[in-house]
Design an enzyme around this catalytic site. Sequence first.
Site, PDB file in Angstrom:
ATOM      1  N   CYS A  52       0.843  -1.208   0.000  1.00 51.22           N
ATOM      2  CA  CYS A  52       0.000   0.000   0.000  1.00 51.22           C
ATOM      3  C   CYS A  52       0.872   1.250   0.000  1.00 51.22           C
ATOM      4  CB  CYS A  52      -0.914  -0.009   1.223  1.00 51.22           C
ATOM      5  SG  CYS A  52      -1.982   1.448   1.362  1.00 51.22           S
ATOM      6  N   TRP A  66       2.475   1.600  -3.424  1.00 53.56           N
ATOM      7  CA  TRP A  66       1.491   2.068  -4.410  1.00 53.56           C
ATOM      8  C   TRP A  66       1.442   3.589  -4.439  1.00 53.56           C
ATOM      9  CZ3 TRP A  66      -2.905   5.072  -3.885  1.00 53.56           C
ATOM     10  CH2 TRP A  66      -3.756   5.128  -4.998  1.00 53.56           C
ATOM     11  N   HIS A  67       1.653   4.221  -3.282  1.00 52.51           N
ATOM     12  CA  HIS A  67       1.547   5.674  -3.216  1.00 52.51           C
ATOM     13  C   HIS A  67       2.709   6.386  -3.890  1.00 52.51           C
ATOM     14  CE1 HIS A  67      -1.618   4.996  -0.200  1.00 52.51           C
ATOM     15  NE2 HIS A  67      -2.013   6.211  -0.509  1.00 52.51           N
ATOM     16  N   GLY A  68       3.809   5.725  -4.062  1.00 51.47           N
ATOM     17  CA  GLY A  68       4.923   6.389  -4.726  1.00 51.47           C
ATOM     18  C   GLY A  68       6.168   5.527  -4.749  1.00 51.47           C
ATOM     19  N   PHE A  76       0.080  10.205  -7.696  1.00 57.79           N
ATOM     20  CA  PHE A  76       0.071   8.780  -7.356  1.00 57.79           C
ATOM     21  C   PHE A  76      -0.681   7.976  -8.416  1.00 57.79           C
ATOM     22  CE2 PHE A  76      -0.043  10.602  -2.863  1.00 57.79           C
ATOM     23  CZ  PHE A  76       1.324  10.741  -2.849  1.00 57.79           C
TER      24      PHE A  76
END
Length: 389
Positions: free
Chosen positions: A238, A241-243, A389
Amino acid sequence: MVFGVAFNLLLLGYLKYYNFFLENINSVFGVDISFDNVLLPIGVSFFTFQGIAYLVEVYRKDCKASRSVVDFGCYISMFPQLVAGPIVRYNEIVKSLKCRKITLDRVYLGLQRFLIGLAKKTIIADKMGAVADYVYSLPVESTNTSLAWVGAVAYTLQIYFDFSAYSDMAIGLLKMLGFDISENFNYPYIAKSMQDFWRRWHISLSTWFRDYLYIPLGGNRMGTVRTYFNLFVVFSLCGLWHGASWNFVFWGIYNGIFLIIERMGFCHFLKKIPSFFCRIYLLLVVICGWVFFRADSITDACFYLKNMFSYNDASIPPDFIFFKFDHMYILCAIIAIILSTPIYPKLYSYVKNSLTLFGIHCALILSLLFLAIAIMAESTYSPFIYFRF
């Protein structure tokens, strides 16, 4: 299904993480592999996850496969939420794709929701963002304890109102177009635990990871140790996924660790103490977590947290005085804190039952529109945080 999911993930991995992986390979093995100029498509993280959700839903027979290229294309590339979510499930909108009802009431409710989102972004999020950007741009030695807390709290408010603003605008636009999608935020800062927080924050993403990663890994059905491992994996991914940066990965692990601690028994302790202390605990954990999310690196985040929790009497830079004495920033912070609680829905339930109050409410919504336009007219480009993102 396996081929489709793998293809989507490989495509996302190349477009978003190729240079990140090369950078780490160069650092670990001391090689010098040149980077490619990979162009990142707008909204790739969101429409990739929607495509994967569709494949899994069809495989599980939760919905029927679409036989219309137009319907499926509309679902994947639906412009109001394409750039920054929410992540929409196909079975949420399949009926609306076939038969939509656009009424005056729906247009009004959608327009109201859109304008509230626009106001949250321009009036609150951008103001708090200006304070946070200033503080985080200062050298570590120039940031005293009080200034560090100001920056951390400002960013905590900015990221909530920035992202929830985009969700409000997307939900409002879709409602005007005849689509109803689920809420993406449910006042996360009034949560009493990290488990509760993740039921309220970015709901479409957290439920995606729950349904398509956590549960397939075994969820909490395969023993205590496996449950902790699953939580660790889910929140590590997770964060990634954001960066494409290690501070995002660490932020995910940080959240996962607190969820594991609560599952180990701390949640039972939280249920026994007054709600006030539970919320203080939650806010402290979340605010510190956002430091890793906002900082440029894990090292910078650690130094920043050190300034927050160890007394530092460095003098406040003279050019920060305009933030401190500008009543607009103080007023925006107060409004942001109030609106972080479910006070608006309660007030609106009284307003809509009174014709006079309803008229006043409409006037206030229009006033927010003109104020937002005025602020945008005099400000520079300010993209949504989740745009990248």
